[in-house]
Write an enzyme that holds these catalytic residues in place. Sequence first.
Site, PDB file in Angstrom:
ATOM      1  N   LYS A 141      10.150   2.966  -3.633  1.00  0.00           N
ATOM      2  CA  LYS A 141       9.031   3.374  -4.966  1.00  0.00           C
ATOM      3  C   LYS A 141       9.787   4.171  -5.920  1.00  0.00           C
ATOM      4  CE  LYS A 141       4.482   5.325  -5.090  1.00  0.00           C
ATOM      5  NZ  LYS A 141       3.611   6.009  -4.321  1.00  0.00           N
ATOM      6  N   SER A 197      -1.295   4.214  -4.864  1.00  0.00           N
ATOM      7  CA  SER A 197      -0.349   4.157  -5.970  1.00  0.00           C
ATOM      8  C   SER A 197       1.036   3.169  -5.490  1.00  0.00           C
ATOM      9  CB  SER A 197       0.141   5.433  -6.277  1.00  0.00           C
ATOM     10  OG  SER A 197       0.760   6.118  -5.229  1.00  0.00           O
ATOM     11  N   SER A 222      -2.113   6.468  -0.546  1.00  0.00           N
ATOM     12  CA  SER A 222      -1.251   5.576  -1.594  1.00  0.00           C
ATOM     13  C   SER A 222      -0.258   4.747  -0.768  1.00  0.00           C
ATOM     14  CB  SER A 222      -0.501   6.545  -2.455  1.00  0.00           C
ATOM     15  OG  SER A 222      -1.418   6.762  -3.496  1.00  0.00           O
TER      16      SER A 222
END
Lengths: 477, 483
Positions: B75, B150, B174
């Site tokens: 990420k 997210s 997330s």
Amino acid sequence: MEWETVIGLEVHAQLATKSKIFSGAPTAYGAEPNTQACAVDLGLPGVLPVLNKEAVRMAVIFGMAIEAHIAPYSVFARKNYFYPDLPKGYQISQMDHPIVGVGHLDIDVDGVTKRIGVTRAHLEEDAGKSLHENFHGLTGIDLNRAGTPLLEIVSEPDMRSAKEAVAYMRKLHELVRYLGICDGNMQEGSFRCDANVSVRPKGQVEFGTRAEIKNINSFKFVEKAINHEVERQIELIENGGRVVQETRLYDSVKDETRSMRSKEEANDYRYFPDPDLLPVIIDEDFKAQIKAALPELPEAKKQRFKSDYNLDEENATILISSRQLADYFENVVNASGCEAKLCANWITGDLSAALNKAGLEITDSPVSDERLAGLLTRISDNTISGKIAKQVFEELWQSTSSADEIIAEKGLKQITDSGAIEAIIDKIIADNQGQVEQYRSGKDKVFAFFVGQVMKAMQGKANPAEVNKMLKEKLQG
Amino acid sequence: MHTKTLLELGQSLRSGEFSSVELTQGFLDRIKQHQHLNAYITVTEAAALQNAQAADVRLANGTAELLTGIPIAQKDIFCTLDVKTTCGSKMLDNFTAPYNATVVEKFNQAGAVMLGKLNMDEFAMGSSNETSYYGAVKNPWDINKVPGGSSGGSAAAVAARLAVCATGTDTGGSIRQPAALCGITGLKPTYGRVSRYGMIAYASSLDQGGPMARSAEDAAVMLQTMAGFDEKDSTSVDLPVPDYCAGLNNSLAGLKIGLPKEFFGDGLNSDVAATLETAINEYRKLGAEIKEISMPNLKLAIPAYYVIAPAECSANLSRFDGVRYGYRCENPVDLADLYTRSRGEGFGKEVKRRILMGTYALSTGYYDAYYLKAQKIRRLISEDFKNALTEVDVIMGPVTPTTAFGIGEKMSNPIEMYLSDIYTIAINLAGVPALSVPAGFVGGLPVGLQIIGNYFAEDRLLNIAHQYQQVTDWHKHTPKGFE
């Protein structure tokens, strides 16, 4: 109207740790800009603070030295404001739970001892520096200082004059250096203060509105800034004005304070506990360890010097002014076996004068405690006179020889052989019959003339006591 | 090759069936082929092939670990040495960190091959991956739907087989929410289990990195590498890391599962509820006892979260000021202009909204009413979990109220967007671990089952998820076009 001044000080002492409070970068002063700032100090994304245990230890040492409450649980908080030399946009400090609670410090002003309350002392990180010169209208940022550990020591509003404020600051300065937790270097900003100053009509209980004077970095400026501010406030009130709560800056060049920002313009710092750091837990074991290792404090040392060494107040005060000087004194006493008073007089006299002249600290003295002890031993055992000793001291300062080597080499050994002295005295009496007559007719002052003549003839090496005794006998006939 | 699980690929690599270079090239080709998903912000093709070569050496000389040679992706919130780290923001579009996050470092040490950096909501603030400066990520199950957020890029990449597995971070859901919406397995570990060093902070007391993978078994292998104390993160916990694979096959007989009635009330889509009921029945068949429980303070989780997280973020994001790195506005006239325009132009709308909310909540006169109150609620919620977890072994419930919603559907209504995290947020406030496991489909879109455990019981959660995956195949489904 008679006015009373009320002063509280916030002193920032940089802690003498090797690395920063939340990173491993070194804290040494004077490096090239931005060479002692790591990713944590630069506030790069994703990096995290890790508390330096040494800073905690030093804060606790300080707390114990002022007999303060040491918080078993203290918390770091973020103080939020934007400034280019504050890389994270917040300063890690302590707000609701400082590490050191209420304590006190005694000061002496004009022979009177007064107790000043310390409200709290907390740990925080220093900011970097903004450099406004040599950047052609731009501002340079040096983050070497960012993250240097600070102990902010907040006093009660207990001081009533600039003199007391200076005495308090000096006492604190002496203490932190004693404890070895701060180098006390004020030019480098290692020890600086903010002063909260207000005035009130004498006898009034409520405090007046205060102004805070920021960042004063010398004892002289503390006194001047406060005195100036007190005058300004009194004049303002007497002319029908009102003191406003604000932050002021002291301009040492113009010797005046000027407004920096008012209460309305003040930042809302939005303190909240820093979620990156755990609360600091201090247990009894940790405190006991520190207590056991706590050095003798200045006040206790002074009392001991007075009682154990029979020193007077003045000598004791000078000798304990730094731990290194006090140690030097005790080393000299122990190594020489001389009377403490003789040692104290030499250290506070000739040695201190020479050091002052050369701009040196006791730790840099060219004459070590051991070499000075060697000299004092020879005064004590009458090998040399006090006068010759001064000459030997000069040689000690210049060379690396011992006192005995110098005495031997220069032939400075005092003559105590009464035969040799007697021969000289006889000759001088024979050569100066006029003076002998004067002496015998009651002019005692002439005695000094004879002493001078004898010493001159013996190049100062005669034992003065012996000379006096023998001269008296011979002159009386 | 891309259809195999992490453990299967590891076996193939070690047996020499194919090389890491071949495998890596295969994934790089798929990433190019499916660029329209917008899962990646940066693809590190050259470095990946180089690292694959190095992995092949280790595979050949017998020093390979389970992850050696496996193509994974990070990420874009984890800082990577020499590779741009944007956090999904224009603010960091030009930022390259001079260090690796601890998590990245650990994967590198294990010999995993990083394919690139994955798209995400800007500074991890969002539930749909639509707040990214680099554009929305599309859900591989339906490209008109969001992948969740997210960690939307991570979930989409794993679901579409554009990486074997990926890292995510979870502040209020997330990892779990996008895992559920994309049909993969995602675990948010106990707060403090995985180092946050080098992971760009959103809300420091809630942020936690974790694995996103095709199965619980793969997630266990990842967590084994990610977990552990880090002296660079004071909030990481110094407890031994158990062997997460060792107990995967433990029996679930006698397992006590609690179902909080607050999780199954109004607001939960009835089809999703029915799917979860079927999943819970599977557990009954595996020998578990099901019990209804109550956690009365759960309803306060969203308001408490939207005070605490923005408060922390308002300070965490102050360092992005245009002074030292990151975006700086053109020709600032003075310091105030430099700050206001750099931050005004560099941050997106949702980030600004949260900074403002947090600044407000911490302001003099509001601190007690908002921040302190929210902290009290946080303690009450933690108590709810502690109490419940003395009664039962794990808690189960939905991850999301609905399946993936349409791109653009909730962007104009932040409150509705915030409510999509209603089942995940309380877990972060309490700090307990939780995972999302694929449990079926509604209208062709995946549904996730959430399993919540006690502090540091990740091994138990993985065991419970793995046992379910032995008797179901929801986790093996592949979206059309990505087979």
